[in-house]
Design a protein around this motif. Structure first.
Motif, mmCIF file in Angstrom:
data_model
loop_
_atom_site.group_PDB
_atom_site.id
_atom_site.type_symbol
_atom_site.label_atom_id
_atom_site.label_comp_id
_atom_site.label_asym_id
_atom_site.label_seq_id
_atom_site.Cartn_x
_atom_site.Cartn_y
_atom_site.Cartn_z
ATOM 1 N N TRP A 1 -7.106 -1.323 1.724
ATOM 2 C CA TRP A 1 -7.059 -1.323 2.626
ATOM 3 C C TRP A 1 -6.799 -2.767 3.659
ATOM 4 N N THR B 1 0.862 -0.729 -0.361
ATOM 5 C CA THR B 1 0.120 0.301 -0.378
ATOM 6 C C THR B 1 1.149 1.163 -0.364
ATOM 7 N N ARG C 1 -6.004 -1.286 -6.030
ATOM 8 C CA ARG C 1 -6.866 0.339 -6.868
ATOM 9 C C ARG C 1 -6.976 0.186 -8.523
ATOM 10 N N SER D 1 -3.745 4.042 -2.961
ATOM 11 C CA SER D 1 -5.247 4.054 -2.694
ATOM 12 C C SER D 1 -5.475 5.896 -3.085
ATOM 13 N N ARG E 1 -13.374 2.028 5.521
ATOM 14 C CA ARG E 1 -12.936 2.887 5.591
ATOM 15 C C ARG E 1 -11.700 3.196 4.057
ATOM 16 N N ARG E 2 -10.609 2.758 4.067
ATOM 17 C CA ARG E 2 -9.954 3.165 2.476
ATOM 18 C C ARG E 2 -10.271 1.560 0.854
ATOM 19 N N ARG F 1 -8.680 8.496 -3.406
ATOM 20 C CA ARG F 1 -9.223 9.528 -2.531
ATOM 21 C C ARG F 1 -10.667 9.127 -2.765
ATOM 22 N N GLN G 1 -17.480 10.632 1.035
ATOM 23 C CA GLN G 1 -17.741 9.855 1.998
ATOM 24 C C GLN G 1 -19.442 10.002 1.922
ATOM 25 N N GLU H 1 -17.514 1.589 1.492
ATOM 26 C CA GLU H 1 -16.326 0.845 2.077
ATOM 27 C C GLU H 1 -15.792 1.473 3.420
ATOM 28 N N GLU I 1 -16.141 6.424 0.426
ATOM 29 C CA GLU I 1 -15.251 5.317 1.187
ATOM 30 C C GLU I 1 -15.582 5.657 2.523
ATOM 31 N N HIS I 2 -14.996 5.644 3.841
ATOM 32 C CA HIS I 2 -14.867 6.067 4.955
ATOM 33 C C HIS I 2 -16.974 5.523 5.435
#
Length: 471
Positions: A88, A34, A207, A39, A84-85, A41, A44, A82, A222-223
């Motif tokens: 990940w 990683t 990715r 990756s 988190r990321r 971004r 959210q 997702e 994400e997040h």
């Protein structure tokens, strides 16, 4: 009378402690992959959103599901959530072994589904071919190398195991032949497999899949951890709600959003070292011109491979379960395991003494009691799931995505008719029985490795009820 315990080559030929200390001194706890391929971004989720297909989890299973759903129906609105990321967890930190087997090895598949094993082999090879084709078609930057694999025996009793696995595309190599291929004094024999294995850069694959999804029109957030799915059409996150006609759960090792699957998997931690790049002289000293992925044949086995810049990833052996079955970052730092791996590395390649490791890390594997993925649907067919890959899922996740899309569409296919797909693994018991059973199994496998492969009464009982495992 019980056979006496004998030492393994990794105990008989241990390097000096100073060699291990030097090799680990400058390493840091971080995932090489990683760091090498961070990756992109993604935003959210906020507010309410509607879609045709929702995917929970942006690892390989989720990303393949989203991409294939969009390719199947370009007009469909597909959304990935997702927590988190992207990539990940397991998808960004595994060894990068992309194997055709859907059953975590031939022995596991043959013993559990003897009547459909040949079909599973054919589907597994087709699955790997399809991955290679998509990587080429979309130009995915994943460092995909279809170099085959080398299974090695490091103890005399393992030679017969390799001999039993010999076939049209798996050539048995004697001691001299395998050592001429890869220069390790630990090898007693080898099995060279030419077609059923590839290597990838794990984080680059995640990715690239995410970028391919976005290029196809998939939306990724994400997040945005999903806290509940209700009837399968309303997915709640802390900052938004996603309403979907169909939902695919690709949550891997993390607690399932379906109660029925809460005891179906447990997290088992696997540990890895990454070396600095080898010099030209070091590279020449080990041979390995075919760049195959390598795994040994012990119950507690090692796996290792070369990277594009000629580092060596070396992992495996210890597989650690923590009481309570939780996933915690604190479990990723285990100095005694990293020292053991470093020691075994220099037993394998003593000519590399002086080489140092730059990275050390760990990750949780979603282990189930049949040691390969299971599948199913819920909420009147509006939800599908795939989980339990047990550490050999890089390629199998593509198959899992196809199965979930079949189930969500209500299609009867060759995949959905498989007994492997229609049946579920036995659940793990609650604590403290889970910890006792899992740790007793690990102890027994270690004992077998020290007793010429002979399995004790506990392992034979597990074998008899379908809970045994032979790597």
């Amino acid at each position: 009378m019980s056979p006496s315990r004998t030492s393994t080559v990794f105990e008989r030929e241990r390097p000096a402690d100073a060699v291990v200390r030097h090799a680990l001194a400058s390493s840091r706890q971080a995932v090489f992959w990683t760091e090498d391929a961070p990756s992109d971004r993604y935003p959210q989720l906020h507010g309410d959103l509607g879609c045709d297909v929702a995917v929970v989890g942006a690892g390989y299973t989720g990303l393949w599901t989203a991409l294939l759903a969009k390719r199947e129906d370009p007009s469909a609105r597909v959304v990935v959530l997702e927590g988190r990321r992207v990539g990940w967890a397991a998808s960004g930190r595994n060894g990068g072994f992309c194997e055709a087997s859907l059953t975590h090895g031939d022995e596991n598949g043959r013993s559990r589904w003897p009547g459909e094993f040949d079909k599973l082999q054919r589907l597994g090879m087709r699955n790997l071919d399809e991955i290679e084709s998509i990587v080429a078609e979309l130009g995915l930057d994943a460092e995909f190398e279809r170099n085959g694999a080398l299974d090695v025996a490091t103890e005399p009793h393992q030679v017969e195991w390799l001999r039993e696995a010999e076939g049209p595309e798996a050539t048995l190599l004697d001691r001299d032949a395998v050592r001429s291929l890869v220069h390790s004094p630990t090898y007693e024999a080898g099995l060279l497999r030419t077609r059923d294995s590839a290597l990838v850069h794990p984080a680059k694959l995640a990715r690239a899949l995410a970028r391919a999804c976005v290029d196809a029109g998939v939306e990724i957030f994400e997040h945005s951890p999903v806290e509940s799915i209700g009837d399968g059409t309303v997915l709640e996150t802390p900052t938004g709600t996603l309403r979907s006609r169909r939902t695919a759960l690709a949550t891997n090792v993390f607690p399932s959003l379906l109660r029925r699957n809460r005891l179906a998997t447990v997290p088992v931690y696997d540990y890895v070292l990454m070396s600095e790049p080898l010099s030209a002289a070091q590279r020449a000293s080990i041979g390995w011109e075919g760049r195959q992925g390598i795994g040994d044949s012990a119950n507690q086995f090692h796996y290792y491979r070369l990277t594009a810049d000629d580092r060596i990833l070396f992992g495996g052996y210890d597989a650690i379960y923590h009481y309570g079955g939780r996933v915690r970052e604190a479990y990723e730092d285990r100095p005694e395991t990293f020292r053991r791996l470093a020691s075994h590395f220099f037993t394998t390649f003593p000519q590399l003494e002086g080489l140092t490791f730059t990275h050390r890390w760990a990750g949780a594997i979603d282990t189930c009691s049949r040691f390969c993925a299971f599948f199913g649907s819920a909420r009147d067919g509006k939800v599908a799931y795939a989980a339990g890959y047990t550490g050999l899922g890089v390629a199998a996740t593509h198959f899992g995505a196809q199965v979930m899309l079949d189930l969500l569409a209500g299609r009867t296919t060759e995949r959905t008719e498989l007994e492997m797909v229609r049946t579920r693994p036995l659940p793990f018991p609650p604590e403290p029985a889970a910890a006792v059973g899992i740790n007793l199994t690990r102890w027994s496998l270690d004992q077998a490795d020290h007793r010429g492969g002979r399995r004790n009464a506990f392992l034979r009982t597990l074998d008899a009820v379908g809970l045994g495992f032979d790597s």
